[in-house]
Design an enzyme around this catalytic site. Structure first.
Site, PDB file in Angstrom:
ATOM      1  NE  ARG A  16      -2.844  -1.447   3.031  1.00 13.42           N
ATOM      2  CZ  ARG A  16      -2.997  -1.333   4.363  1.00 13.42           C
ATOM      3  NH1 ARG A  16      -3.925  -0.438   4.682  1.00 13.42           N
ATOM      4  NH2 ARG A  16      -2.779  -2.193   5.399  1.00 13.42           N
ATOM      5  N   GLY A  79       3.711 -15.717   7.518  1.00 13.08           N
ATOM      6  CA  GLY A  79       2.837 -15.354   8.972  1.00 13.08           C
ATOM      7  C   GLY A  79       3.930 -14.848   9.754  1.00 13.08           C
ATOM      8  NE  ARG A 331      27.550  26.663  -1.469  1.00 14.01           N
ATOM      9  CZ  ARG A 331      28.521  26.739  -2.466  1.00 14.01           C
ATOM     10  NH1 ARG A 331      28.528  27.889  -3.007  1.00 14.01           N
ATOM     11  NH2 ARG A 331      29.110  25.782  -2.853  1.00 14.01           N
ATOM     12  CG  ASN A 375      32.097  47.613   5.521  1.00 12.30           C
ATOM     13  OD1 ASN A 375      31.631  47.299   4.692  1.00 12.30           O
ATOM     14  ND2 ASN A 375      31.583  48.577   6.536  1.00 12.30           N
ATOM     15  CG  ASN A 384      35.817  30.582  -5.321  1.00 15.31           C
ATOM     16  OD1 ASN A 384      35.487  30.990  -6.084  1.00 15.31           O
ATOM     17  ND2 ASN A 384      35.529  29.634  -4.337  1.00 15.31           N
ATOM     18  CB  SER A 403      29.968  48.683  -3.521  1.00 18.24           C
ATOM     19  OG  SER A 403      29.450  49.057  -2.246  1.00 18.24           O
TER      20      SER A 403
HETATM   21  C1  UD1 Z   1      -0.624  -9.133  13.382  1.00 19.26           C
HETATM   22  C2  UD1 Z   1      -0.963  -9.541  14.474  1.00 19.26           C
HETATM   23  C3  UD1 Z   1      -2.282  -8.965  14.892  1.00 19.26           C
HETATM   24  C4  UD1 Z   1      -1.899  -7.678  15.393  1.00 19.26           C
HETATM   25  C5  UD1 Z   1      -1.323  -7.005  14.436  1.00 19.26           C
HETATM   26  C6  UD1 Z   1      -0.979  -5.483  14.831  1.00 19.26           C
HETATM   27  C7  UD1 Z   1      -0.420 -12.028  13.983  1.00 19.26           C
HETATM   28  C8  UD1 Z   1      -0.807 -13.327  13.468  1.00 19.26           C
HETATM   29  N1  UD1 Z   1      -1.143 -10.971  14.183  1.00 19.26           N
HETATM   30  O1  UD1 Z   1      -1.534  -8.772  12.281  1.00 19.26           O
HETATM   31  O2  UD1 Z   1      -2.842  -9.800  16.051  1.00 19.26           O
HETATM   32  O3  UD1 Z   1      -3.230  -7.146  16.089  1.00 19.26           O
HETATM   33  O4  UD1 Z   1      -0.302  -7.629  13.777  1.00 19.26           O
HETATM   34  O5  UD1 Z   1      -0.451  -4.873  13.560  1.00 19.26           O
HETATM   35  O6  UD1 Z   1       0.682 -11.838  14.265  1.00 19.26           O
HETATM   36  N2  UD1 Z   1       5.683  -9.897   9.107  1.00 19.26           N
HETATM   37  C9  UD1 Z   1       6.910 -10.772   8.599  1.00 19.26           C
HETATM   38  N3  UD1 Z   1       6.590 -11.720   7.959  1.00 19.26           N
HETATM   39  C10 UD1 Z   1       5.308 -12.424   7.809  1.00 19.26           C
HETATM   40  C11 UD1 Z   1       4.211 -11.611   8.150  1.00 19.26           C
HETATM   41  C12 UD1 Z   1       4.429 -10.251   8.823  1.00 19.26           C
HETATM   42  O7  UD1 Z   1       7.967 -10.301   8.782  1.00 19.26           O
HETATM   43  O8  UD1 Z   1       5.047 -13.281   7.281  1.00 19.26           O
HETATM   44  C13 UD1 Z   1       5.821  -8.803   9.839  1.00 19.26           C
HETATM   45  C14 UD1 Z   1       5.265  -7.415   9.058  1.00 19.26           C
HETATM   46  O9  UD1 Z   1       6.534  -6.877   8.141  1.00 19.26           O
HETATM   47  C15 UD1 Z   1       5.143  -6.442  10.195  1.00 19.26           C
HETATM   48  C16 UD1 Z   1       4.572  -7.306  11.062  1.00 19.26           C
HETATM   49  O10 UD1 Z   1       5.083  -8.643  10.870  1.00 19.26           O
HETATM   50  O11 UD1 Z   1       6.080  -5.712  10.525  1.00 19.26           O
HETATM   51  C17 UD1 Z   1       2.854  -7.633  11.370  1.00 19.26           C
HETATM   52  O12 UD1 Z   1       2.538  -8.103  10.091  1.00 19.26           O
HETATM   53  P1  UD1 Z   1       1.023  -7.472   9.628  1.00 19.26           P
HETATM   54  O13 UD1 Z   1       0.937  -8.283   8.237  1.00 19.26           O
HETATM   55  O14 UD1 Z   1       1.252  -5.894   9.545  1.00 19.26           O
HETATM   56  O15 UD1 Z   1       0.233  -7.876  10.809  1.00 19.26           O
HETATM   57  P2  UD1 Z   1      -0.881  -8.864  10.991  1.00 19.26           P
HETATM   58  O16 UD1 Z   1      -0.422 -10.503  10.503  1.00 19.26           O
HETATM   59  O17 UD1 Z   1      -2.194  -8.598   9.975  1.00 19.26           O
END
Ligand code: UD1
Ligand code: CA
Length: 455
Positions: A16, A79, A331, A375, A384, A403
């Protein structure tokens, strides 16, 4: 204190943001989002900081080459649980781990400290009561109030979705437990993801206490997902900085119209008018007044100096009681001793100006050493640069430069010398004397007619 590991999750793509730059490299306060998180992590003195990266990984690593970070690649984003799993081989058996999110720049050090203190024998999560909890994991509590699970929005029932206490994603626990739980997490849920949040139910099932610390500071747990979030967070950060300055006694004409993109240190009774931008490291002494619309970068301004509107200062040292601007440009390499005046449309570059000298109008002074009480008249230029090399101009104490003078460097104007207006000085001008060099002396032609327009 027991040993601390910090894992920062930063593998998310950030679709996004609509940008080719990895999300965590976008900046607030001129500093990448992830750097804010890393700085917070470092301030907690951990034994190890592990960053889980994915999308745009090499660029992210390059941005932090000098940081003491263990980088872990999460090639596929399966995840948050899967992300933490990638870091497991680097976690110390005898440490506790704090999980931070790489896209939450205003993460609060004190709140982290609290989580860490509680995480020695249990799982501690940070929660927040969110007005609109849509999309977040909900904190499920037993009637007695104990935390028993986190249910992700997509997996939650209608009644669970009414819960406003949400998971911030920030949590801490002993590695002894984390290492065990991480192998027990499955992807058997609505999103087919490995949820780190499942550690809560696992802990409860195994009789390990779980506590949720509720924060009231929403911004400290808010992540950035879009340019709208980014611009909003920038204002939040700037308001925070403005409030700190006000608390230290700095007078801001409008706390909503100052931008600090780095470190700004102010003495007592400093006044800053609207729309000034401070970049890098700026130190301002007592009773300094900075008028509106100034851009000041990597500079020191000593006590009592006054900077008039629309002045640009970059990599410059300004002593006490100087008067600079309006519309001046200082500068890199410039040093002003005390009580000097630098006026409108004056550009100084690598110029050292001694006590009480004046360069008030329309001048370029570069690669120059200016003595005391000199001055420099309007429109004076130090030439320069010969197209290939740069040379210095030296103007000794008490000299008066008329001047519209060009000083062709290398050249020295001696002590108390006077240069007549309109001169082009190519050789050293002796001390105490008047030196002039004009194409021809003034004459008048009577009966001369102005040219007429050709019909
Ligand atoms: C997650 C939590 C949710 C919480 C929310 C807060 C889980 C399953 N859920 O949601 O409970 O309310 O954050 O914002 O944990 N990331 C990785 N690798 C991945 C997935 C995510 O590095 O595979 C990182 C993202 O870059 C981010 C963070 O984890 O910095 C959270 O990921 P995001 O997808 O924003 O949050 P949710 O999984 O939707
Ligand atoms: Ca997700």
């Amino acid at each position: 204190m027991s040993k601390l590991n910090i894992v920062i999750l930063a593998a998310g793509k950030g679709t996004r943001m609509q940008s080719d730059l990895p999300k965590v490299l976008h900046e607030i306060g001129s500093k990448p989002i992830l750097e804010h998180v890393i700085d917070c992590a470092k301030s907690l003195n951990p034994h190890k900081i592990i960053v889980v990266y994915g999308y745009g990984g090499e660029k992210v690593k390059e941005a932090f080459v000098n940081e003491p970070i263990v980088w872990v690649n999460q090639a596929e984003q399966l995840g948050t649980g899967h992300a933490v799993q990638q870091a497991i081989p680097h976690l110390d058996d005898d440490a506790n781990t704090l999980i931070l999110l790489g896209d939450v720049p205003l993460v609060d050090k004190l709140a982290c400290k609290e989580l860490i203190t509680f995480a020695t024998k249990q799982l501690v999560i940070q929660s927040f009561n969110k007005l609109d909890p849509t999309g977040y994991g909900r904190i499920i509590r037993a009637p007695s109030g104990e935390v028993i699970a986190i249910i992700e929005h997509k997996d939650a029932t209608e009644s669970q979705r009414k819960i406003v206490e949400v998971n911030t994603g920030i949590m801490a626990m002993p590695n002894e437990y984390l290492k065990k739980w991480i192998t027990q997490i499955t992807n058997n849920n609505a999103q087919g993801e490995y949820y780190l949040t499942d550690v809560v139910a696992l802990a409860v099932a195994q009789g390990i206490p779980v506590i949720a610390k509720i924060t009231s500071d929403e911004w400290s747990v808010t992540g950035i997902n879009s340019k709208n979030d980014l611009v909003q967070m920038e204002r939040v950060l700037q308001n925070k900085i403005a409030n700190q300055l006000l608390q230290q006694g700095v007078t801001l004409k409008d706390a909503n119209r100052i931008d600090v993109r780095g470190e700004l240190k102010c003495g007592r009774d400093v006044e800053i008018d609207v729309n000034c931008v401070f970049e890098g490291n700026v130190t301002i002494g007592d009773a300094v007044k900075i008028a509106s619309h100034c851009v000041i970068k990597n500079a020191t301004i000593a006590a009592g100096s006054k900077i008039a509107p629309f002045t640009h200062i970059d990599d410059t040292l300004i002593g006490e009681n100087n008067r600079i601007g309006p519309f001046a440009r200082l500068r890199p390499g410039t040093v002003l001793q005390s009580d000097a005046h630098v006026g409108n449309f004056v550009e100084l570059k690598n110029a050292q100006v001694d006590v009480g000298s004046k360069i008030n109008h329309l001048s370029y002074v570069g690669d120059a050493t200016i003595g005391k009480q000199v001055n420099i008249g309007a429109g004076t230029i130090t030439c320069n640069y010969d197209g290939a090399n740069k040379f210095r101009t030296v103007i000794e104490d008490g000299a008066f430069i008329g001047s519209d003078t060009q000083l062709v460097a290398p050249v020295t104007v001696g002590k108390n010398a006077t240069i007549a207006a309109g001169s082009t000085i190519t050789r050293d001008a002796p001390a105490g004397a008047l030196t002039l060099c004009r194409a021809r002396e003034q004459k008048s032609i009577t009966g001369w007619k102005r040219p007429e327009k050709i019909k």
